[in-house]
Design a protein around this motif. Sequence first.
Motif, PDB file in Angstrom:
ATOM      1  N   GLY A  22     -22.175  -6.467 -21.768  1.00  0.00           N
ATOM      2  CA  GLY A  22     -22.095  -5.017 -21.846  1.00  0.00           C
ATOM      3  C   GLY A  22     -20.797  -4.587 -22.484  1.00  0.00           C
ATOM      4  O   GLY A  22     -19.710  -4.980 -22.041  1.00  0.00           O
ATOM      5  N   ALA A  23     -20.877  -3.786 -23.541  1.00  0.00           N
ATOM      6  CA  ALA A  23     -19.681  -3.334 -24.245  1.00  0.00           C
ATOM      7  C   ALA A  23     -19.372  -1.893 -23.870  1.00  0.00           C
ATOM      8  O   ALA A  23     -20.280  -1.055 -23.771  1.00  0.00           O
ATOM      9  N   ASP A  56     -30.229 -13.049 -28.173  1.00  0.00           N
ATOM     10  CA  ASP A  56     -31.650 -12.852 -28.473  1.00  0.00           C
ATOM     11  C   ASP A  56     -31.910 -11.418 -28.926  1.00  0.00           C
ATOM     12  O   ASP A  56     -32.808 -11.177 -29.738  1.00  0.00           O
ATOM     13  N   ILE A  57     -31.134 -10.499 -28.385  1.00  0.00           N
ATOM     14  CA  ILE A  57     -31.359  -9.069 -28.630  1.00  0.00           C
ATOM     15  C   ILE A  57     -30.012  -8.352 -28.661  1.00  0.00           C
ATOM     16  O   ILE A  57     -29.105  -8.680 -27.888  1.00  0.00           O
ATOM     17  N   LEU A  70     -24.873 -14.359 -35.002  1.00  0.00           N
ATOM     18  CA  LEU A  70     -25.143 -14.734 -33.608  1.00  0.00           C
ATOM     19  C   LEU A  70     -26.543 -14.329 -33.162  1.00  0.00           C
ATOM     20  O   LEU A  70     -27.009 -14.797 -32.116  1.00  0.00           O
ATOM     21  N   LEU A  71     -27.189 -13.460 -33.919  1.00  0.00           N
ATOM     22  CA  LEU A  71     -28.532 -13.017 -33.541  1.00  0.00           C
ATOM     23  C   LEU A  71     -29.533 -14.102 -33.933  1.00  0.00           C
ATOM     24  O   LEU A  71     -29.678 -14.444 -35.110  1.00  0.00           O
ATOM     25  N   LYS A  72     -30.188 -14.650 -32.931  1.00  0.00           N
ATOM     26  CA  LYS A  72     -31.089 -15.778 -33.149  1.00  0.00           C
ATOM     27  C   LYS A  72     -32.228 -15.426 -34.109  1.00  0.00           C
ATOM     28  O   LYS A  72     -32.670 -14.278 -34.177  1.00  0.00           O
ATOM     29  N   ARG A  97     -30.084 -13.857 -23.725  1.00  0.00           N
ATOM     30  CA  ARG A  97     -28.745 -13.261 -23.783  1.00  0.00           C
ATOM     31  C   ARG A  97     -28.824 -11.995 -24.627  1.00  0.00           C
ATOM     32  O   ARG A  97     -29.294 -12.044 -25.780  1.00  0.00           O
ATOM     33  N   ILE A  98     -28.357 -10.896 -24.073  1.00  0.00           N
ATOM     34  CA  ILE A  98     -28.578  -9.585 -24.690  1.00  0.00           C
ATOM     35  C   ILE A  98     -27.279  -8.794 -24.696  1.00  0.00           C
ATOM     36  O   ILE A  98     -26.596  -8.694 -23.674  1.00  0.00           O
ATOM     37  N   LEU A  99     -26.947  -8.219 -25.853  1.00  0.00           N
ATOM     38  CA  LEU A  99     -25.778  -7.351 -25.977  1.00  0.00           C
ATOM     39  C   LEU A  99     -26.226  -5.901 -25.896  1.00  0.00           C
ATOM     40  O   LEU A  99     -27.159  -5.490 -26.596  1.00  0.00           O
ATOM     41  N   VAL A 100     -25.569  -5.123 -25.036  1.00  0.00           N
ATOM     42  CA  VAL A 100     -25.861  -3.695 -24.889  1.00  0.00           C
ATOM     43  C   VAL A 100     -24.552  -2.928 -25.022  1.00  0.00           C
ATOM     44  O   VAL A 100     -23.602  -3.196 -24.270  1.00  0.00           O
ATOM     45  N   THR A 101     -24.477  -1.992 -25.942  1.00  0.00           N
ATOM     46  CA  THR A 101     -23.269  -1.174 -26.054  1.00  0.00           C
ATOM     47  C   THR A 101     -23.416   0.082 -25.199  1.00  0.00           C
ATOM     48  O   THR A 101     -24.512   0.566 -24.958  1.00  0.00           O
TER      49      THR A 101
END
Length: 322
Positions: free
Chosen positions: A51-52, A103-104, A144-146, A24-28
Amino acid sequence: MSLVFGQYSTTDEVLDGIDLSGKRILVTGVSAGLGVETARVLVAHGADVVGAARDLDKARRATRQVVPGAQGGSLELVELDLASFASVRACADALNTDGRPFDIIICNAGVMACPLGKTADGFETQFGTNHLGHFLLVNRIAGLLKDGGRLVTLSSAGHRFSDVDLDDPNFDHTAYEPFIAYGRSKTANILFAVEFDRRHRDRGVRATAVHPGGIQTELARHMSEADMAALVENVQKVNEAAGRPPFAFKSIPQGAATSVWAAIVADAEAVGGHYCEDCHVAEVTTDGDAFSISGGVRPYAFDPIKAEALWLASEEMVGERF
């Protein structure tokens, strides 16, 4: 044997054969350019991407090309205006309430060389958006970052234009220059990664800053064609004087390659606390002109005392301790 990637490697080449299912990855910044490409390739390899974007309608249109691959993958959009602490806090609160870990985190969004302006909270637009917005968001969701996760902040060779100025971050006493302001914000992106890495490495979380390269995207929307031509001309002169090959813009898939390389492919110990360009860790150097598009990172961007000072000043500016 590990593959060696470089200046013209693409996102698809970097992630060739890699299965990201379950990640699971957050990208702004997924409404244009590098953010859309980063989301595309991650989802194509099975990742669940959040995606933000400030403008969700624009992001929906831009991410129509983002589709799952053979391993699955998904894209979820969330609203985030980095120029508003209220919006940043609302986004962070929603993610924390949801509770699913990451995860990222890839801090991709940003603005460049815009006219003098202020964020909703009264900070110079580039420093407030590029640095403070991400500083607040990432620290609010750091839980939240593992363990073993990674943070990637997009900086730029533009950090060469200026060190941070903690005495006058808003140009209250300094004549405003768009690229000086941009340089300050991009140096701040590196210093943030350095200090975040120091504070979180004990649980295996590593942070790195990356320079994507010179790419033609919406980032340059505040520059006229004449401004861009003059910038490229300066870069060409610097390259010619240094005996380097002529400058050429990267494609968007080439520009996003270093982000996904640093986030997924590169050894965590090698990139943690460092600055990367062209899919490798850059050397710290004082050589080269401010108009050098690549070729190392300035020492002031790695000063640990300055990194901590920026962190503490940023806490004061956002009104929270982390």
